[in-house]
Motif scaffolding. Sequence first.
Motif, PDB file in Angstrom:
ATOM      1  N   THR A  73       0.842  -1.195   0.000  1.00 12.85           N
ATOM      2  CA  THR A  73       0.000   0.000   0.000  1.00 12.85           C
ATOM      3  C   THR A  73       0.881   1.250   0.000  1.00 12.85           C
ATOM      4  O   THR A  73       1.877   1.293   0.724  1.00 12.85           O
ATOM      5  CB  THR A  73      -0.857   0.041   1.282  1.00 12.85           C
ATOM      6  N   LEU A  83       0.380   5.857  -0.476  1.00 20.04           N
ATOM      7  CA  LEU A  83      -0.634   6.916  -0.504  1.00 20.04           C
ATOM      8  C   LEU A  83      -0.531   7.727  -1.798  1.00 20.04           C
ATOM      9  O   LEU A  83       0.575   8.119  -2.192  1.00 20.04           O
ATOM     10  CB  LEU A  83      -0.450   7.856   0.692  1.00 20.04           C
ATOM     11  N   THR A 129       8.267   7.694  -1.781  1.00 24.92           N
ATOM     12  CA  THR A 129       8.844   6.530  -1.124  1.00 24.92           C
ATOM     13  C   THR A 129      10.365   6.640  -1.078  1.00 24.92           C
ATOM     14  O   THR A 129      10.942   7.665  -1.438  1.00 24.92           O
ATOM     15  CB  THR A 129       8.387   5.242  -1.859  1.00 24.92           C
ATOM     16  N   GLN A 145      12.350  -2.063  -1.896  1.00 24.43           N
ATOM     17  CA  GLN A 145      12.034  -3.148  -2.842  1.00 24.43           C
ATOM     18  C   GLN A 145      11.318  -2.600  -4.073  1.00 24.43           C
ATOM     19  O   GLN A 145      11.653  -2.947  -5.215  1.00 24.43           O
ATOM     20  CB  GLN A 145      11.156  -4.194  -2.141  1.00 24.43           C
ATOM     21  N   LYS A 146      10.331  -1.715  -3.840  1.00 25.42           N
ATOM     22  CA  LYS A 146       9.586  -1.180  -4.990  1.00 25.42           C
ATOM     23  C   LYS A 146      10.505  -0.367  -5.889  1.00 25.42           C
ATOM     24  O   LYS A 146      10.400  -0.385  -7.113  1.00 25.42           O
ATOM     25  CB  LYS A 146       8.357  -0.381  -4.518  1.00 25.42           C
ATOM     26  N   SER A 149      12.978  -1.381   3.756  1.00 24.19           N
ATOM     27  CA  SER A 149      12.816  -2.816   3.483  1.00 24.19           C
ATOM     28  C   SER A 149      14.084  -3.611   3.793  1.00 24.19           C
ATOM     29  O   SER A 149      14.074  -4.839   3.696  1.00 24.19           O
ATOM     30  CB  SER A 149      12.367  -3.128   2.044  1.00 24.19           C
TER      31      SER A 149
HETATM   32  C1  LIG Z   1      -2.051   2.783   4.719  1.00 30.17           C
HETATM   33  C2  LIG Z   1      -0.599   2.647   4.323  1.00 30.17           C
HETATM   34  C3  LIG Z   1       0.017   3.698   3.659  1.00 30.17           C
HETATM   35  C4  LIG Z   1       1.347   3.603   3.266  1.00 30.17           C
HETATM   36  N1  LIG Z   1       1.901   4.620   2.547  1.00 30.17           N
HETATM   37  C5  LIG Z   1       3.169   4.501   2.092  1.00 30.17           C
HETATM   38  C6  LIG Z   1       3.729   5.500   1.229  1.00 30.17           C
HETATM   39  O1  LIG Z   1       3.078   6.474   0.824  1.00 30.17           O
HETATM   40  N2  LIG Z   1       5.024   5.340   0.848  1.00 30.17           N
HETATM   41  C7  LIG Z   1       5.780   4.257   1.231  1.00 30.17           C
HETATM   42  O2  LIG Z   1       6.949   4.182   0.857  1.00 30.17           O
HETATM   43  N3  LIG Z   1       5.263   3.281   2.012  1.00 30.17           N
HETATM   44  C8  LIG Z   1       3.977   3.379   2.443  1.00 30.17           C
HETATM   45  N4  LIG Z   1       3.434   2.374   3.223  1.00 30.17           N
HETATM   46  C9  LIG Z   1       4.286   1.210   3.563  1.00 30.17           C
HETATM   47  C10 LIG Z   1       4.332   0.258   2.365  1.00 30.17           C
HETATM   48  O3  LIG Z   1       3.112  -0.463   2.269  1.00 30.17           O
HETATM   49  C11 LIG Z   1       5.509  -0.729   2.424  1.00 30.17           C
HETATM   50  O4  LIG Z   1       5.513  -1.441   3.640  1.00 30.17           O
HETATM   51  C12 LIG Z   1       6.855  -0.022   2.264  1.00 30.17           C
HETATM   52  O5  LIG Z   1       6.790   1.046   1.337  1.00 30.17           O
HETATM   53  C13 LIG Z   1       7.910  -0.999   1.800  1.00 30.17           C
HETATM   54  O6  LIG Z   1       7.524  -1.590   0.585  1.00 30.17           O
HETATM   55  P1  LIG Z   1       8.532  -2.352  -0.386  1.00 30.17           P
HETATM   56  O7  LIG Z   1       9.411  -3.203   0.501  1.00 30.17           O
HETATM   57  O8  LIG Z   1       7.683  -3.170  -1.287  1.00 30.17           O
HETATM   58  O9  LIG Z   1       9.296  -1.297  -1.130  1.00 30.17           O
HETATM   59  C14 LIG Z   1       2.093   2.441   3.593  1.00 30.17           C
HETATM   60  C15 LIG Z   1       1.465   1.375   4.246  1.00 30.17           C
HETATM   61  C16 LIG Z   1       0.137   1.476   4.586  1.00 30.17           C
HETATM   62  C17 LIG Z   1      -0.541   0.282   5.232  1.00 30.17           C
END
Ligand SMILES: Cc1cc2nc3c(=O)[nH]c(=O)nc-3n(C[C@H](O)[C@H](O)[C@H](O)COP(=O)(O)O)c2cc1C
Length: 217
Positions: free
Chosen positions: A66, A68, A81, A86-87, A146
């Motif tokens: 997820t 935003l 981000t 990872q993304k 991550s």
């Molecule tokens: C409601 C919610 C909003 C989130 N918003 C963001 C965001 O805007 N940017 C971000 O990097 N991670 C956000 N996260 C965390 C990501 O879901 C994720 O855990 C993190 O970015 C690492 O992802 P990756 O390992 O796939 O890169 C959010 C999680 C939740 C549950």
Amino acid sequence: MSDVIKDLSELRLSYEQGELHEAQVSDNPHLQFLNWFNHALTANLHEPYAMSLATANTQGRPHVRTVLLRGATEAGYDFYTNYDSQKGLDLLQNPVAELLFYWPSLERQVRIGGQVVKISEQESMDYYHKRPRDSQIAAHISTPQSGVIESRELLQQRFQNLQNQAQTDELDKPEFWGGYRLEADYYEFWQGRPNRLHDRLSYEKQNGLWSIQRLMP
Ligand SMILES: Cc1cc2nc3c(=O)[nH]c(=O)nc-3n(C[C@H](O)[C@H](O)[C@H](O)COP(=O)(O)O)c2cc1C
């Protein structure tokens, strides 16, 4: 803790909130998205701007999480981000993604696919400086996002250290943090209907023009 799961086949709802007809939708899928999104914003939903972001690496392994939505224009859909996450790695190898919004109480789902580009440093900087200071500090110390961290205590300690250090100074945006923009070439609007005969309208871009198709539910 119970280790028995209810028979999930008994859990089902009939979707009756609305309908989606070709005659009602905009020819421009971005305007159609704004129409549904503005409705979601005023419908008292919990974070209707939270979306799933699906990426895949070059081995074809998908990752979904997820993020935003932080900007939505004809140019694309923006989120912020850590570029070393990872993304970020997936998008470096394979810069395509899909976004998914699910608004359960409206019985609506929207998928938006396309190429992903980094937004300009200036735009990332402008957004970074609008964030609360503690979020700015968190962006600095939670890197590489991550990656593995030994303990919660170590994370808190890093946060506290930077909080103390940066009590008065303006914090610069870290280089590894910023925005991406998904430039849409595909949309699908889904409205739940009774008897699983849902309405699904997709928009595909061909030769610069959008064509709308109804999909089997
Ligand atoms: C409601 C919610 C909003 C989130 N918003 C963001 C965001 O805007 N940017 C971000 O990097 N991670 C956000 N996260 C965390 C990501 O879901 C994720 O855990 C993190 O970015 C690492 O992802 P990756 O390992 O796939 O890169 C959010 C999680 C939740 C549950």
